[in-house]
Design an enzyme around this catalytic site. Sequence first.
Site, PDB file in Angstrom:
ATOM      1  N   GLU A 174       0.842  -1.209   0.000  1.00  0.00           N
ATOM      2  CA  GLU A 174       0.000   0.000   0.000  1.00  0.00           C
ATOM      3  C   GLU A 174       0.870   1.250   0.000  1.00  0.00           C
ATOM      4  OE1 GLU A 174      -3.479  -0.698   2.451  1.00  0.00           O
ATOM      5  OE2 GLU A 174      -3.800   1.459   2.606  1.00  0.00           O
TER       6      GLU A 174
ATOM      7  N   ARG B 243      -3.182  -0.189  -3.695  1.00  0.00           N
ATOM      8  CA  ARG B 243      -3.908  -1.040  -2.743  1.00  0.00           C
ATOM      9  C   ARG B 243      -4.884  -0.233  -1.887  1.00  0.00           C
ATOM     10  NH1 ARG B 243      -1.561  -6.125   0.773  1.00  0.00           N
ATOM     11  NH2 ARG B 243      -3.495  -6.532   1.895  1.00  0.00           N
TER      12      ARG B 243
HETATM   13  N1  GLY Z   1      -8.468  -5.057   3.484  1.00  0.00           N
HETATM   14  C1  GLY Z   1      -7.730  -4.163   2.690  1.00  0.00           C
HETATM   15  C2  GLY Z   1      -6.406  -4.688   2.270  1.00  0.00           C
HETATM   16  O1  GLY Z   1      -6.145  -5.864   2.415  1.00  0.00           O
HETATM   17  O2  GLY Z   1      -5.586  -3.946   1.802  1.00  0.00           O
END
Ligand code: GLY
Length: 408
Positions: A268, A277
């Site tokens: 992320e 993400r």
């Molecule tokens: N639940 C969000 C992710 O796994 O990034």
Amino acid sequence: MKRHMGEPFPNVRTDDAGHDVVRVELAERSYDVLIGDGLLSEVGPLTAEAVSGRRAFVVMDEHLPEHVMHTVLNSLESAGFGTTLTVVHPTEANKTLDTVDRLLHEIAETAHERRDPVIALGGGIVGDIAGFAGAVYRRGVPVIQCPTTLLSMVDASVGGKTGANLMSRTGLRKNLVGAFWQPSLVLADTGVLESLPERHLRSGLAECLKHALIAGSTPLALDPADAMFRWTNEILLKVRMGDAELLRRLVSRSVALKAAVVAGDEREEAPSSEGGRAILNLGHTFAHAIETIPHLSPDGRSESSPLHHGEAVALGLVCAGACAVHLGLLDEESLRRIRVAVERLGLESHLIGLPPDEELIDRMRHDKKVLSGRLRLVLPTAIGEAVVVEDPVRESIFAGWKAIRAGR
Ligand code: GLY
């Protein structure tokens, strides 16, 4: 490249046993997610293919029926694994470092070695804390995720997010401690969903709806962007009536979508302009602000409090839609379609007893997704498309809360 809904998803194949197999492509950390009926009875041979250790530490949700436990242990033992079982009471209040500490001590007592797997058998809470124990024990041992709720099949078990909550002065802070630790294998036995309580099924369907609402903005790039939303809406009632085959297909498609997003931005880290993400968090910053308020319940009755995660996400989707409308990013008709879809899931799109806006915004600022003090909201721009917006004006956030606020 744009992809039509009718085409097979590129990261899904069918194995010889007829299970769907979604590949999560992460170089040397790549793994398969198997989806199909009866997979828990094959956990032993499948785990033996995925890892080289032969001692399995199984962390099980205390609510699972005894026959599931026997199926898993028998399968592991027949495949040559020595097994140890521990049971977890899966509540957010119990998803703590104390529980992780207990698991670590128990694992250590079994002389568990670096190649021996920790097996998480349960919903998202069990997956997160067992996964975290696996991530830190001896600096990381293999983890096999065996999700037993729809929510954990389509979300928590895939992508390697593990962790625990932290109790702070301001209350419970969800998933504030954790690690990215990809599992070695995920086994989603859709057969266990047949006995899933209706409330849990609806909660999981909310995450499927969220996936449908971002499908055009993911690396799968579905075209038209609302195709997955329309398909999901079409099958929802049949799925709720117990159509197991449609439910399996919904799980496969949802997992495929999540796998593609994770493969593109594992930790992320993509900038807001790219989404990455973070796009999976549509509705979640609103949801996290309300799901930790103990007295809130979907129907206003104290016996159904607190909100389940999926119930909060469904409300969060409506908030995000209304916030986007206020910012001029989304049209009113799309917001109406989101609200109707939430209600079609059998979930509430209004909530009694919401705290004042200021308190809610404060709670949102505690979310992990705050970056350099800036609130990052994922907001829909059309059905099937979403963007990350940094620090939207307060009035737009208030418009989000207003959209679900019910009087009493
Ligand atoms: N639940 C969000 C992710 O796994 O990034």
